[in-house]
Write an enzyme that holds these catalytic residues in place. Structure first.
Site, PDB file in Angstrom:
ATOM      1  N   PHE A 185       0.865  -1.188   0.000  1.00  0.00           N
ATOM      2  CA  PHE A 185       0.000   0.000   0.000  1.00  0.00           C
ATOM      3  C   PHE A 185       0.904   1.242   0.000  1.00  0.00           C
ATOM      4  CE2 PHE A 185      -3.426   2.793   0.959  1.00  0.00           C
ATOM      5  CZ  PHE A 185      -4.604   2.096   0.764  1.00  0.00           C
TER       6      PHE A 185
ATOM      7  N   PHE B 225      -1.469  -2.950   7.831  1.00  0.00           N
ATOM      8  CA  PHE B 225      -2.225  -3.732   8.807  1.00  0.00           C
ATOM      9  C   PHE B 225      -1.750  -5.189   8.841  1.00  0.00           C
ATOM     10  CE2 PHE B 225      -5.951  -5.995  10.469  1.00  0.00           C
ATOM     11  CZ  PHE B 225      -6.296  -5.189  11.548  1.00  0.00           C
ATOM     12  N   GLU B 226      -1.253  -5.671   7.710  1.00  0.00           N
ATOM     13  CA  GLU B 226      -0.814  -7.077   7.611  1.00  0.00           C
ATOM     14  C   GLU B 226       0.642  -7.275   8.069  1.00  0.00           C
ATOM     15  OE1 GLU B 226      -2.723  -5.656   4.995  1.00  0.00           O
ATOM     16  OE2 GLU B 226      -4.415  -6.693   5.956  1.00  0.00           O
TER      17      GLU B 226
ATOM     18  N   ALA C 241       3.722   2.593   4.821  1.00  0.00           N
ATOM     19  CA  ALA C 241       3.421   4.032   4.767  1.00  0.00           C
ATOM     20  C   ALA C 241       1.913   4.202   4.909  1.00  0.00           C
ATOM     21  CB  ALA C 241       3.905   4.625   3.448  1.00  0.00           C
TER      22      ALA C 241
ATOM     23  N   ASP D 212      -9.744  10.681   4.305  1.00  0.00           N
ATOM     24  CA  ASP D 212     -10.848  11.537   4.780  1.00  0.00           C
ATOM     25  C   ASP D 212     -11.495  11.003   6.054  1.00  0.00           C
ATOM     26  OD1 ASP D 212     -10.487  13.172   2.599  1.00  0.00           O
ATOM     27  OD2 ASP D 212     -11.854  11.977   1.337  1.00  0.00           O
TER      28      ASP D 212
ATOM     29  N   HIS E 178     -10.022   5.857   9.157  1.00  0.00           N
ATOM     30  CA  HIS E 178      -9.327   4.620   8.788  1.00  0.00           C
ATOM     31  C   HIS E 178      -7.824   4.718   9.083  1.00  0.00           C
ATOM     32  CE1 HIS E 178      -8.944   0.857   6.625  1.00  0.00           C
ATOM     33  NE2 HIS E 178      -7.990   1.362   5.876  1.00  0.00           N
TER      34      HIS E 178
ATOM     35  N   ARG F 105      10.292  11.745   3.753  1.00  0.00           N
ATOM     36  CA  ARG F 105      10.910  10.793   4.684  1.00  0.00           C
ATOM     37  C   ARG F 105      11.344   9.497   3.997  1.00  0.00           C
ATOM     38  NH1 ARG F 105       7.988  14.351   6.718  1.00  0.00           N
ATOM     39  NH2 ARG F 105       8.273  15.115   8.846  1.00  0.00           N
TER      40      ARG F 105
END
Ligand SMILES: Nc1c(NC[C@H](O)[C@H](O)[C@H](O)CO)[nH]c(=O)[nH]c1=O
Ligand SMILES: CC(=O)[C@@H](O)COP(=O)(O)O
Length: 220
Positions: free
Chosen positions: A87, A122-123, A145, A150, A153, A192
């Site tokens: 992601f 998350f994984e 990252a 919005d 989440h 970064r």
């Protein structure tokens, strides 16, 4: 007025750290420093070695107590797992590249690095825990990252990644280093990942090396 011993020792430590942070990332291969095991302490030699290698362990030996710290120069045989989320791949690929380049600069062999790709941050923890428990790795580097959207989440993923990586390390007993950016926008993230704020992937690789060395040589 002459500086008190405490002041000069603090100043010496500060200067050592300053030199360390300004130093090029390449490790000084010739000045291999290994810290003593509890029953083989040779303080004078340790102090001399530490000075030569610019590692901030001098004050510890002078104080008479033992301070255990991982080495960045003795990376021989250390094995690393790297869990990287796809992601926001444009960012995580740069972080991974920074981490792999740092490993190379510190003489970690490519054959001792395993990269595992997962869908999102998350994984990361479950994969990190699995690698940690396999007994094959001295440290796990977790790269991702999370960029604010919005909804809330972002908070769920960012907090789960942070506490999950912590739990993975604690449950596996293997250092799991947190290299997951949590940013408000893509600019912050790219800054970064090799931009104005450096490359956090490289920084976390160096943390992983220190922790791996600490565990292998002192806390095993
Ligand atoms: N929004 C971000 C995610 N979301 C995906 C989750 O990590 C996860 O893959 C999904 O919820 C399925 O379990 N992941 C990131 O790494 N960064 C984000 O900004
Ligand atoms: C983790 C995120 O911020 C993102 O992928 C979710 O975006 P949104 O909150 O706009 O659904």
């Amino acid at each position: 007025m002459a500086a008190s011993p405490a002041t000069s020792s603090a100043a010496a430590r500060a200067s050592t750290f300053a030199r360390l942070s300004n130093a090029p990332l390449r490790a000084p291969r010739a000045a291999a420093v290994s810290f003593p095991s509890p029953n083989s302490a040779r303080p004078a030699a340790l102090v001399a070695d530490a000075r030569a290698s610019r590692l901030p362990v001098v004050a510890a030996a002078a104080g008479g107590h033992q301070r255990l710290m991982g080495s960045l120069t003795n990376t021989e045989g250390l094995r690393f797992g790297v869990v990287v989320a796809r992601f926001n791949e444009i960012v995580t690929n740069l972080l991974l590249q920074g981490a792999l380049e740092a490993f190379e600069r510190y003489s970690v062999k490519a054959e001792n690095i395993t990269v595992v790709s997962v869908p999102g941050s998350f994984e990361i923890p479950v994969a990190a825990q699995k690698l940690g428990k396999s007994g094959k790795y001295d440290a796990i580097l977790c790269i991702g990252a999370v960029i604010r959207g919005d909804t809330t989440h972002y908070d769920a993923v960012a907090n789960s990644a942070a506490s999950g990586v912590l739990n993975a390390g604690l449950s596996a007993g293997v250092p799991c280093v947190f290299g997951v950016l949590t940013c408000d926008d893509m600019d912050q993230a790219l800054n970064r990942a090799g931009g104005k704020a450096g490359n956090k992937g490289a920084e976390t690789a160096i943390t992983a090396i220190e922790m791996a060395s600490l565990f292998r040589h002192h806390l095993a």
